[in-house]
Design an enzyme around this catalytic site. Structure first.
Site, PDB file in Angstrom:
ATOM      1  CE1 TYR A 105      25.757  38.872  97.109  1.00 38.38           C
ATOM      2  CE2 TYR A 105      25.435  38.454  99.448  1.00 38.38           C
ATOM      3  CZ  TYR A 105      25.908  38.057  98.212  1.00 38.38           C
ATOM      4  OH  TYR A 105      26.531  36.856  98.081  1.00 38.38           O
ATOM      5  CB  CYS A 106      24.067  47.345  97.294  1.00 40.35           C
ATOM      6  SG  CYS A 106      25.577  47.637  96.435  1.00 40.35           S
ATOM      7  CG  PHE A 107      20.093  43.862  95.347  1.00 48.24           C
ATOM      8  CD1 PHE A 107      20.411  42.746  94.582  1.00 48.24           C
ATOM      9  CD2 PHE A 107      20.118  43.764  96.729  1.00 48.24           C
ATOM     10  CE1 PHE A 107      20.750  41.547  95.195  1.00 48.24           C
ATOM     11  CE2 PHE A 107      20.462  42.564  97.349  1.00 48.24           C
ATOM     12  CZ  PHE A 107      20.781  41.454  96.582  1.00 48.24           C
TER      13      PHE A 107
END
Ligand SMILES: *[C@@H]1O[C@H](CO)[C@@H](O)[C@H](O)[C@H]1NC(C)=O
Ligand SMILES: *[C@@H]1O[C@H](CO)[C@@H](O)[C@H](O)[C@H]1NC(C)=O
Length: 415
Positions: free
Chosen positions: A9-11
């Protein structure tokens, strides 16, 4: 058979959802459990005309000047899972599931493109342009894992962020589409996320989709709908909720907590995969303040410490967070590849293995250790907050050693 990508995941969060005029970026790198990830700094460099750069599998033309970068990468390859450059550009890479299998032929890896984007882009948009033009010229493909038995190839998505904007770039072979984001929050995982808001795309993207029979040419062009595999569940991006449900404004600590969360699925800990490294960056929109990048350099963020890094002219290298080099004898560099798996553990990794074992034993000593680790991390976070709220100029001698000193302290403390 198409390999299934574990969701990494990246945000990104923009003000006012993120606090105090800060753009907050975060990424977990989900990789094979036993893979070692290292944190490496490369200073800016000038290159001779006509020189080449040797990426993981292929050589390409070098540019006259590369920017200073700090990256977190699987120790056997050239590129990076994530990283930042001296101009405040951060890039994260995600393996994505699409209806077209990725090429096994060795070309650029998505991870190579992360590093190339950081080395060559002074803004997020420039890095995007670098990545898509290299994609067009060289294509993407080759084994993403250090595995002699099977080729695991993936298409890639990227989250490219600077102080002002972010670009979500999703690619299928040499085709791509991108969306620009300047507000709110965004999560990128292993599923396509672009739909009908497309701000830049490959000139032949729609023709290609039509030629494959994936788009009629009459319906509205919805990227995810056109390129997702038939059985994909678009709604299982667990991380999206984690970020969106935050009621308070988002800080570095919020991002770290999200990355540490195993219950949400954002922190991967399965039989085959683990979050082997994590990063968080804060990019102040006020250009007179420095960007701060935190790296773990060790597996499982819920058992790791986020350690700060700031670009200055005189950054001290951190050999203790770097894997031993095997030079041209490296089995990853010789064909047939990966005939052996050398021990790539660096000093920080080994010390941390001990700490993880103690924590996971569930004993009193483990609780104490975890508490002390979090205190160390907190001291670092508070020192960084002070830097961001102070109008004093940075002392390069002090911040240039920052990451180095933290790694040193961490290792001493585990002994
Ligand atoms: C695009 O397609 C996806 C997948 O079918 C769907 O969930 C989404 O609502 C569509 N978006 C728009 C804006 O049409
Ligand atoms: C940007 O930061 C500097 C240094 O802290 C400060 O003096 C200046 O007022 C800030 N500018 C804005 C527009 O907030």
């Amino acid at each position: 058979r198409m390999a299934v990508a574990p969701p990494s995941y990246c945000f990104v969060a923009f003000p006012p959802r993120a606090k105090d005029g800060l753009v907050v970026f975060g990424k977990n790198s989900a990789r094979p459990r036993d893979e070692v990830q290292e944190v490496v700094y490369f200073s800016a460099a000038d290159h001779e005309p006509e020189s080449k750069v040797e990426c993981t599998y292929i050589s390409i033309d070098q540019v006259p000047r590369t920017h200073a970068i700090v990256i977190s990468r699987p120790a056997w390859l050239w590129g990076a899972e994530m990283g930042a450059n001296e101009h405040g550009v951060c890039i994260a890479n995600e393996a994505i599931n699409t209806r077209e299998a990725a090429a096994e032929t060795e070309a650029l890896l998505g991870m190579d493109l992360v590093r190339l984007g950081l080395e060559r882009g002074t803004t997020a948009k420039e890095a995007l342009d670098v990545i898509v033009s290299l994609l067009e010229e060289h294509g993407q493909g080759g084994n993403y894992y250090e595995d002699a038995n099977s080729c695991h190839s993936f298409q890639s998505a990227y989250l490219i962020v600077d102080r002002e904007e972010a670009w979500v770039l999703e690619t299928i072979g040499k085709y791509w589409a991108a969306e620009k984001i300047t507000e709110g929050v965004k999560c990128v995982c292993s599923h396509l996320s672009l739909t009908t808001k497309i701000d830049a795309e490959h000139p032949e993207l729609r023709n290609y989709a039509q030629s494959q029979g994936w788009w009629t040419g009459e319906d509205e062009f919805n990227f995810s709908e056109v390129f997702s595999p038939a059985d994909d569940h678009l709604d299982c991006c667990a991380g999206k909720d984690s970020l969106e449900k935050q009621e308070e404004s988002i800080t570095v600590q919020t991002m770290i907590d999200i990355l540490r969360d195993k219950a949400s699925g954002v922190c991967i800990d399965s039989e085959s995969f683990l979050t082997t490294a994590s990063t968080v960056s804060v990019l102040p929109q006020n250009r007179s303040l420095p960007c701060i990048h935190y790296f773990t350099g060790t597996p499982d963020p819920s058992r790791s410490i986020f350690k700060p890094f700031i670009f200055v002219d005189d950054v001290k290298l951190v050999p203790k967070a770097q894997s031993p080099s095997f030079g041209d004898d490296d089995p990853a560099k010789k064909e047939p590849r990966f005939q052996e798996k050398p021990d790539r553990r660096h000093e920080l990794y080994k010390a941390h293995e001990w700490a993880r074992a103690v924590i996971e034993s569930g004993q009193e000593q483990g609780h104490k250790l975890r508490k002390t680790m979090l205190e160390l991390e907190k001291q670092g976070l508070e020192a960084m907050e002070e830097i961001l709220s102070s109008s004093d100029p940075l002392d390069p001698a002090e911040v240039g050693d920052l990451f180095y000193d933290c790694v040193d302290t961490e290792i001493k403390f585990f002994k």
